[in-house]
Design an enzyme around this catalytic site. Structure first.
Site, short mmCIF file in Angstrom:
data_model
loop_
_atom_site.label_atom_id
_atom_site.label_comp_id
_atom_site.label_asym_id
_atom_site.label_seq_id
_atom_site.Cartn_x
_atom_site.Cartn_y
_atom_site.Cartn_z
N ASP A 430 0.84 -1.20 0.00
CA ASP A 430 0.00 0.00 0.00
C ASP A 430 0.88 1.25 0.00
O ASP A 430 2.07 1.21 0.28
CB ASP A 430 -0.89 -0.02 1.24
CG ASP A 430 -2.18 0.75 1.05
OD1 ASP A 430 -2.36 1.37 -0.02
OD2 ASP A 430 -3.03 0.72 1.96
N GLU A 433 2.63 6.75 -2.55
CA GLU A 433 2.32 7.98 -3.27
C GLU A 433 2.74 9.21 -2.47
O GLU A 433 3.05 10.24 -3.05
CB GLU A 433 0.81 8.09 -3.56
CG GLU A 433 0.21 6.87 -4.22
CD GLU A 433 -0.33 5.89 -3.21
OE1 GLU A 433 -0.61 4.74 -3.60
OE2 GLU A 433 -0.47 6.26 -2.03
N ASP A 497 -8.94 3.39 -3.14
CA ASP A 497 -10.06 3.67 -2.25
C ASP A 497 -11.27 4.22 -3.02
O ASP A 497 -11.29 5.38 -3.43
CB ASP A 497 -9.64 4.68 -1.18
CG ASP A 497 -8.50 4.15 -0.32
OD1 ASP A 497 -8.21 2.94 -0.42
OD2 ASP A 497 -7.91 4.94 0.43
#
Length: 758
Positions: A430, A433, A497
């Site tokens: 995950d 970014e 998400d």
């Protein structure tokens, strides 16, 4: 970035120096070097104005690159994308009298107008049909005094932010696709796109996976070979162009020829990296603990018992963030309060036939026992004063692992190996970014701006290589959220998400199709949506869609995604969808291997499979799953509208419903239907032979015993069906040659059952 106010004016504080002339050129083997300058009326025009050096090369057949440099004296600290190159396939002819130079790479030509003050680049097909190029005022250097470096008091030495600007021509009715996983409309015309990884969710113009590569409906693609921020105005500043700008002094792009869309992807992935393969077990259903839900060993066991009781096949269990203690992400340690015997519990899960996945990220919170070790040994990104870069977003006082440091990579990898020895099979990589760019320094002195997007590649590569070294090639996989060009080598990627709405389900599909047009062959979404709790109707519709994606994971944020909490009818829908996907395993394995070789994704935008049908180019609410199955997810409780494309062979027959073989569809027609939750538009292509195996209990089962060929219509040509080894997904166990003669299908292997569906 926009620099103009309409066609005639520049924005206040902006100056553009347009290149209009080839001052001189040099040809050396397969390279052309040109010196470009402004309009030249007399020798005095060579003074007090910039030039741009252009270098034309061809890394692979059918691909031509152009590198444009304003100032060549800049420090190049990297990083750079890894590109595959060959020589010996390009040729150059220069007709000085006619004033043109032709650079040829296989089927692609670049014609450069070298006549005085007539600069032009034209990329052409073998039949000399224009694809794209540079017309009047389309290569320039931008000096922008609106930025911080500008100070008027510096006089003639004033510093302006520089940008390289290259504008690519667009033709009438030309459509643009790709640019990574973008949740906006599939057709990118009219959009402004910044290639800059951000954590923005799926209902945003921001994206987790930014790829500076776009594909055109005219049969070519453009890859901008720049790891930093690339801004594209896609028919949104100049209505006849794609304007590409990057900050700094140079830019390089490659035009990738088709002529068919699949050919463009084949050449692009040959340049940037062949997509990786994944183990067969990954095609099973994945279940997660969800994000902020409360769970312990008893909760997980209860979920697994519920799946077994209802006869729902489940292959992978994923532990999300809170398998570790809060504030300590990542320390790679199971929370002993929730899992007092983590190693023993993982063993018990393995005994139930499950694979195990755990969530990780590239950050280390200050409360983690690993923080002090990483700080002392210099394993984190630092500020320019030598201190560790930290902030409180996400994890308090968190640091970011510096994957440009080989020793830090080994350190990070060692903790993954420890978990793998406990029984962990995969990692959800995950984030990556939220990477800082100001006032920081990397171990290898890489440019922070160029590392922002590139960081995801380093992160995913470390994890993927660690897994692959442990289990062997084709057997390791990630569940990654962020990526950059070349990231297709480290599968799988999921959409991030999304909200629990039908609109978010539709935007997720657009994101997946957009990514599939950027070199990626595997993709998944959070079934049911991540944010919020889905109503039962949405849950069931997303289950149908998610189990006709390459990878299928039930995941949420603050609520669980086990089906029975939404109603037992949801359990029935999930059970049927999972069993159908397992039945399709031989087909999925075959198409995954094809994607690995050729860059063709399993989930395909309609035009990728039917480029001759112009009606397919704007469709973004349905897709082809491999070459033979049309999937139209139902973004409503009951009603769906979908398009049935025209096939090249109109005499092959009609499209047939997967659920009712007596229900047929005409090619080239739109349909509106009402579906219960036991069906959706899932159509079998005419003239196709689809390999399935109804005897499979899990994707890893015997690949040979029980094989069937679902044949719809007339097979005009001999069809080759490959039976792929589920234990080693890059190996073909058997090749079946299937033909049509005397009114029936002939298969060279008589043990294979042929089932006629139309």
């Amino acid at each position: 970035m926009r620099f103009t106010e309409g066609m005639w004016h520049l924005k206040e504080g902006v100056r553009i120096e347009w290149m209009s002339n080839v001052e001189r050129l040099r040809v050396e083997q397969e390279t052309v070097d040109l010196l470009l300058n402004k309009v030249q009326r007399h020798r005095g025009d060579t003074l007090n104005s910039p030039t741009i050096s252009a270098k034309v090369t061809s890394p692979l057949e059918g691909i031509i690159g152009v590198k444009l440099v304003h100032w060549a004296g800049q420090v190049d600290s990297g990083p750079h994308y890894e590109l595959q190159t060959q020589t010996g396939h390009a040729s150059i002819t220069h007709d000085k009298e006619a004033g043109n130079l032709t650079y040829t790479s296989g089927p692609l030509n670049l014609v450069i107008n070298t006549s005085p003050n007539e600069l032009g680049f034209t990329f052409q097909t073998p039949a000399n049909k224009k694809l794209t190029g540079h017309a009047f005022r389309s290569i320039g250097y931008v000096a922008d005094q609106r930025s911080a470096p500008y100070n008027h008091a510096d006089g003639i030495y004033v510093t302006r932010q520089g940008y390289m600007l290259t504008e690519m021509d667009l033709g009438v009715n030309e459509k643009i696709y790709g640019l990574g996983e973008r949740f906006s409309p599939l057709v990118k015309n009219g959009q402004t796109v910044d290639i800059w990884n951000e954590d923005g969710g799926t209902s945003s113009e921001l994206a987790y996976k930014n790829i500076p590569f776009y594909m055109s409906s005219k049969g070519y693609g453009v890859f901008v070979n720049h790891p930093g921020k690339v801004s594209l105005e896609v028919q949104s500043e100049r209505t006849t162009r794609v304007n590409i700008s990057v900050p700094g002094e140079e830019v390089e792009y490659f035009v990738v020829y088709g002529p068919r869309p699949k050919d463009v992807l084949r050449r692009y992935t040959a340049l940037t990296g062949q997509p990786g393969l994944v183990p067969a077990w990954s095609y099973n259903l994945w279940l997660t603990t969800s994000f902020t839900t409360n769970y312990d060993e008893g909760t997980v066991s209860g979920f697994l018992d519920g799946f077994e009781k209802r006869g729902i096949p489940l292959g992978v269990f994923h532990f999300d963030c809170f398998w570790m203690k809060s504030y300590q992400w990542c320390d790679f340690e199971f929370d002993e309060e929730m899992f007092p015997d983590a190693g023993g519990y993982l063993s018990r899960l393995k005994e139930r036939g499950l694979r195990i996945s755990v969530w990780i990220n590239p950050y280390v919170g200050q409360a983690s026992p690993l923080f002090e070790e990483g700080r002392k040994k210099g394993f984190f990104i630092k500020r320019t004063d030598g201190s560790v870069w930290q902030w409180d977003m996400w994890q308090a006082g968190m640091a970011v692992v510096d994957f440009t440091n080989p020793t830090a990579c080994d350190w990070y990898s060692s903790h993954l190996k420890r978990l793998m020895k406990m029984g962990v099979d995969s990692f959800k990589t995950d984030f990556a970014e939220r990477i800082p760019v100001k006032g920081i320094k990397y171990h290898d002195n890489s440019s922070p701006e160029r590392m922002h997007n590139y960081y995801a590649l380093l992160y995913n590569r470390v994890v993927y290589d660690t897994l692959s070294a442990h289990v062997g090639p084709t057997q390791g996989l990630l569940f990654a959220r962020s990526s950059a060009p070349g990231g297709q080598k480290y599968p799988v990627h999921w959409g991030g998400d999304c909200e629990s709405t039908f609109e978010a389900m539709a935007e997720s599909l657009r994101g997946g199709l957009s990514l599939s047009l950027s070199g990626y062959i595997f993709w998944a979404s959070d079934i049911g949506g991540f944010e919020g709790t889905p109503p039962p109707a949405l849950y069931k519709r997303w289950v149908q869609f998610g189990l006709l994606s390459t990878h299928s994971r039930l995941h949420g944020s603050s609520s669980f995604r086990v089906p029975w909490i939404y109603g037992e009818d949801c359990s029935a829908v999930l059970r049927d969808c999972v069993k159908r996907k397992i039945l399709l395993t031989p087909y999925i394995l075959q198409e995954a291997l094809r994607g690995h070789r050729e860059g063709t994704p399993l989930m395909r935008a309609m035009f990728l499979e039917f480029p001759e049908d112009l009606n397919t180019y704007a469709v973004d609410t349905q897709y082809m799953f491999g070459p033979n199955l049309l999937v139209a997810p139902v973004f409503d409780e009951r009603e769906v509208t979908f398009y049935v494309p025209k096939c090249e062979d109109d005499g092959a027959g009609k499209w047939v419903s997967w659920f009712d073989h007596s229900k047929t569809y005409e090619s080239g027609q739109w349909y509106t239907e009402t579906h219960g939750f036991d069906t959706l538009p899932l159509l079998i292509r005419p003239g196709s032979a689809t390999v399935v195996n109804p005897e499979l209990k899990v994707p890893e089962d015997d690949a040979i015993s029980g094989i069937q060929l679902l044949v719809n219509g007339t097979l005009r040509e001999e069809t080759t069906v490959e039976i792929v080894n589920p234990s080693q997904t890059n190996e073909v166990l058997k090749t079946l040659r299937v033909s049509y003669a005397d009114g029936k299908v002939q298969c060279e292997d008589p043990s294979v059952e042929v089932v006629y569906v139309g």
